[in-house]
Design an enzyme around this catalytic site. Structure first.
Site, mmCIF file in Angstrom:
data_model
loop_
_atom_site.group_PDB
_atom_site.id
_atom_site.type_symbol
_atom_site.label_atom_id
_atom_site.label_comp_id
_atom_site.label_asym_id
_atom_site.label_seq_id
_atom_site.Cartn_x
_atom_site.Cartn_y
_atom_site.Cartn_z
ATOM 1 N N ASN B 78 0.847 -1.187 0.000
ATOM 2 C CA ASN B 78 0.000 0.000 0.000
ATOM 3 C C ASN B 78 0.889 1.246 0.000
ATOM 4 O OD1 ASN B 78 -1.857 2.011 0.497
ATOM 5 N ND2 ASN B 78 -2.351 1.326 2.572
ATOM 6 N N ASN B 136 -0.449 7.707 15.198
ATOM 7 C CA ASN B 136 0.210 7.035 14.081
ATOM 8 C C ASN B 136 1.660 7.497 14.032
ATOM 9 O OD1 ASN B 136 1.182 6.150 11.649
ATOM 10 N ND2 ASN B 136 -0.724 6.540 10.524
ATOM 11 N N CYS B 139 3.537 5.113 9.875
ATOM 12 C CA CYS B 139 3.249 4.937 8.443
ATOM 13 C C CYS B 139 4.566 5.010 7.665
ATOM 14 C CB CYS B 139 2.289 6.014 7.951
ATOM 15 S SG CYS B 139 2.000 5.912 6.174
ATOM 16 N N THR B 204 2.697 -1.313 8.858
ATOM 17 C CA THR B 204 3.189 -2.124 7.739
ATOM 18 C C THR B 204 4.714 -2.141 7.656
ATOM 19 O OG1 THR B 204 2.933 -0.211 6.303
ATOM 20 C CG2 THR B 204 1.109 -1.767 6.373
ATOM 21 N N CYS B 380 17.681 -40.024 11.449
ATOM 22 C CA CYS B 380 16.640 -39.033 11.733
ATOM 23 C C CYS B 380 17.018 -38.197 12.959
ATOM 24 C CB CYS B 380 15.304 -39.718 11.973
ATOM 25 S SG CYS B 380 13.964 -38.579 12.359
ATOM 26 N N CYS B 390 4.110 -33.211 4.124
ATOM 27 C CA CYS B 390 3.166 -34.284 3.785
ATOM 28 C C CYS B 390 1.812 -33.689 3.395
ATOM 29 C CB CYS B 390 2.989 -35.235 4.964
ATOM 30 S SG CYS B 390 1.755 -36.528 4.609
#
Lengths: 409, 415
Positions: B78, B136, B139, B204, B380, B390
């Site tokens: 955005n 804010n 941003c 973000t 393993c 799987c």
């Protein structure tokens, strides 16, 4: 109704939907699909390419193995081969391998790719007799090895049953044209409208070429004696060719009986329905459990409303009425009809070709005839009579010729 | 249909459910917020209101999405900044929404360029009737370095601006954090010192999502160029959860009031944020893709989860997982749990073999003829990559074995 005939019945994938289908693929190790294609296609590899958005790489995987990849994508009974082997069957339903292959070969065409490469010239020349799938694939293989190839066909256009048999809605002629174009680009010369054994002799070919490959297919229809000479009887071979050449512009009555239960019969009954014939009744020798046609084609016919009656043999034909008797039970079926189409098999036309056929096949395995210069492939060679097998045999016959002519020495 | 009380108390404000629009394009005007309230959202963080002197001038186009195979919006980019409407119009919308929806929560997001701006905006939104303020500070695509994530990565500026807001308003206030930072704790603490009552996180992540391969330009293309800007959606959820966990683990912050943000689109995502310490939740990307209606299944699914968990108050779930995420050096390294293959479920695709060989320890053996895998316990290490790849979930946790010389009883291990 010709529009319905002219447009492909199966919807093509888009870039978005093909990714969804490719995402369903489990990308198996030792992918069983890739071990199940008679023509050696490697779906495990090309679907992985699609999954990782390498559409061009996917097209190379398909095309380099199979010069008729776009055709096989549409007509191969994948349910018997790759899709039958698909591990996804253990979860729900197999990956639509044919559909993905069609997307990739369509992409190849849109991107104007030219994948196949002509081999370095080795100064030897081969005549291929017949331009059906096996002849075309053999020619493509030979051209890639560096041979010069001339392809003879008695018809005016190349493609054999691909062009003159399989209906347009299942295999558009434009797709056939495209595949043939690629083979022509490799240097194949087409000698069309020439019947070998009539217009040109085998001896002439053998003198002119280093080898002759007979890929004549089963081009002639079989006719049951009781139907011979009747005006209302037509063979499937004739009917399908007539419809495809006229792009569906044919006059047909409303009541038609079709006899036969193979894929050709399914093509006939489906075409009739697509063209708007009201009553299409298909009477089949085999019972459903032993049906010859692919399940997909059978289902398609049934969905269009074809009446299919299994287990009956035609016993009598008079006054537009065919009388059938059941093979096992005491049952008689009388059908009055305007037209009868026979889809009861085809045979080879091998006059003057110097090759002995028993029940339309050569008497030996493989591709080398007793005449060191003559080879066979396609329907008259041993093995299945599907397009995918024709491709396999074409590749193997090309290899046999190459070996006989000294290989890479 | 199930009906359970999803209400929460957050910094003294009652939310009928914890789901809020985050401050973004989805809460940009009266009509949008009204529709969101009517669809069932518990609150709205109105799109960030800026000072009168800062003019918003947006680009076109301004979004992009990362896709994977058939999945759209794995992540979303955005470039839009804060609210583009005039200050008076935003304040009028806030006022009208609060008048018409007195029982829904309205949080005013604000952003200034200096202390005076912050104080004045705080005063104005309180006057307009907002229930709460969100600062804010984060941003990442502002056209001024005096605003947005450049401020939010500077603890001193954050402290100063939080104090400025508190001078303008007595409303409860949360500070919205940027993830474009190594350690969020110092910034969050600075905000609390300045007067913040809680924290919302995350905003973000700075990103370049795609590059046009023919034109050699990032997407979206604006007259032949592009910019780094904020990335959101499902792909950022793990980053958001990490920051929330780290905040709650910060010294003195274990009861920190958090509004969780970052890739929430299902009730399961919501429950994860709550279990890690979020009391309210904020959503944008899922709404941009699917609309406000996504809240219906988040609410209903969360009610069923509460029912399954035997919980009557959603608040009782807040932070229950915090104690179970500990430093790597404190984990039990004494045992191996081996994979167990259910051969009735296995469809023999060999994916576990491929991944074990190429990505792990070559412990899965492949019987080519029978298309069967077998785990060689000699090799393993119990990493369980096999179980993750799987496609039919045929691999589970099986035998537990202590490493040589380690104490304890395998049966006691909570695998």
């Amino acid at each position: 109704m010709t529009k319905k005939y002219a447009e492909e019945i199966e919807q093509a994938y888009t870039v978005i939907t093909v990714m969804e289908e490719a995402q369903r693929c489990l990308l198996c190790h030792d992918a069983p699909c890739s071990e199940s294609c008679p023509a050696g296609t490697d779906p495990g590899k090309f679907i992985r390419s699609v999954r990782f958005r390498n559409f061009k790489g996917a097209a190379e995987t398909i095309r380099e193995n199979n010069a008729l990849g776009g055709i096989c994508a549409r007509v191969c009974p994948t349910e018997r081969y790759c899709q039958k082997a698909c591990s996804r069957c253990g979860i729900d339903r197999p990956i639509d391998i044919g559909g993905i292959q069609r997307f990739v070969t369509d992409f190849e065409a849109r991107a104007n790719m030219h994948i196949l490469r002509k081999g370095e010239a080795i100064g030897k020349k081969i005549a291929v007799v017949g331009s059906g799938p096996s002849g075309l694939q053999a020619a493509a293989s030979l051209l890639q090895m560096g041979y010069e190839v001339d392809i003879y066909d008695k018809n005016a256009k190349a493609g054999g049953y691909l062009r003159y048999g399989i209906p347009q809605y299942r295999l558009p002629n434009e797709v056939v044209d495209k595949e043939i174009e690629h083979i022509a680009e490799l240097g194949a010369q087409f000698k069309l409208g020439v019947t070998v054994g009539k217009d040109v002799t085998m001896d002439e070919l053998k003198a002119k070429y280093d080898a002759v490959l007979l890929a004549i297919g089963f081009s002639a229809p079989k006719v049951l004696p009781m139907f011979e000479g009747s005006e209302i009887v037509e063979t499937a071979v004739s009917f399908l060719a007539r419809v495809k050449e006229s792009k569906g512009e044919v006059e047909l009555p409303q009541n038609i009986v079709v006899i036969g239960g193979g894929d050709v019969a399914m093509d006939v009954v489906t075409t009739l329905k697509v063209l708007g014939v009201k009553n299409v009744t298909d009477v089949v020798y085999e019972e459903f459990h032993e049906f010859l046609a692919s399940k997909k084609e059978l289902r398609g016919a049934q969905e269009l409303g074809v009446t299919i009656i299994d287990g009956y043999i035609p016993a009598e034909f008079a006054d537009h009425t065919v009388t059938f008797k059941h093979r096992h039970i005491d049952s008689v079926l009388k059908i009055k009809t305007d037209k009868v189409i026979l889809a009861v098999g085809q045979k080879a036309e091998a006059e003057n070709l110097g090759v002995e056929l028993v029940k339309n096949e050569v008497t030996f395995d493989g591709y080398k005839t007793p005449d060191a210069k003559v080879f066979v492939t396609g329907d008259i060679a041993h093995g299945d009579k599907t397009v995918v097998y024709a491709v396999r045999k074409g590749k193997e016959a090309a290899a046999a010729i190459h070996e006989s002519l000294g290989g890479n020495k | 249909m199930i009906n359970k009380d999803l209400s929460v108390e957050f910094l003294g404000v009652h939310f009928e459910n914890p789901f809020c629009l985050s401050s973004s394009p989805v809460g940009n005007c009266y009509d949008m917020c009204k529709k969101a309230y009517d669809t069932g959202w518990g609150g709205v963080v109105f799109k960030t209101i800026g000072p009168k002197h800062f003019l918003i001038d947006e680009v076109s186009p301004r979004f992009d999405a990362l896709t994977k195979e058939g999945t759209p919006f794995v992540g979303f980019k955005n470039m839009e900044q804060i609210a583009e409407h005039p200050l008076e119009e935003n304040l009028a919308d806030v006022k009208r929404l609060k008048e018409e929806y007195p029982n829904k929560v309205l949080i005013a997001s604000i952003m200034g360029t200096n202390e005076e701006d912050w104080t004045e905006l705080a005063r104005l939104v309180e006057e307009a009737g907002a229930d709460m303020i969100e600062m804010n500070l984060s941003c990442p695509q502002m056209t001024s370095h005096a605003m947005g994530s450049d401020v939010g990565s500077n603890p001193d500026l954050c402290r100063k601006y939080c104090a400025a807001v508190k001078r303008g308003s007595k409303l409860p206030m949360i500070a919205k954090m940027t993830p474009n930072i190594m350690d969020m704790v110092p910034v969050a603490k600075a905000c609390l010192e300045g007067g913040a009552d809680g924290i919302s996180c995350i905003n973000t992540i700075k990103s370049v999502v795609n590059v046009d391969l023919d034109r050699k330009i990032g997407l979206p293309i604006i007259n032949g160029k592009s910019s780094i800007s904020g990335y959101s959606g499902k792909a950022v959820k793990p980053v958001a959860l990490r920051f929330i966990q780290q905040l709650r683990m910060g010294e003195g912050l274990h009861d920190l009031a958090i509004s969780g943000i970052g890739g929430i689109e299902t009730w399961e995502d919501a429950a994860e944020f709550i279990l890690l310490g979020a009391t309210t939740l904020q959503v944008t990307t899922a709404i941009m893709q699917y609309g406000y209606r996504v809240v219906e299944d988040m609410k209903n699914g969360l009610m069923h989860y509460m029912e399954e968990q035997g919980v009557d108050r959603l608040q009782d779930l807040v932070g229950l997982a915090n104690a179970n995420i500990i430093p790597a050096e404190e984990l039990d390294r004494d045992y191996i749990v081996y994979p167990e293959i259910n051969y009735d479920v296995c469809i023999n695709c060999g994916r576990c073999y491929v991944s074990c060989y190429d990505g792990a320890h070559q412990a899965m053996e492949w019987d080519k003829e029978n298309r069967k895998v077998r785990c060689n316990k000699e090799k393993c290490v119990g990493c369980h990559l096999c179980a993750l790849v799987c496609p039919v979930k045929a691999i589970s946790k099986g035998e537990v074995v202590l490493k040589p010389g380690r104490p304890g009883n395998p049966a006691d291990k909570k695998v």
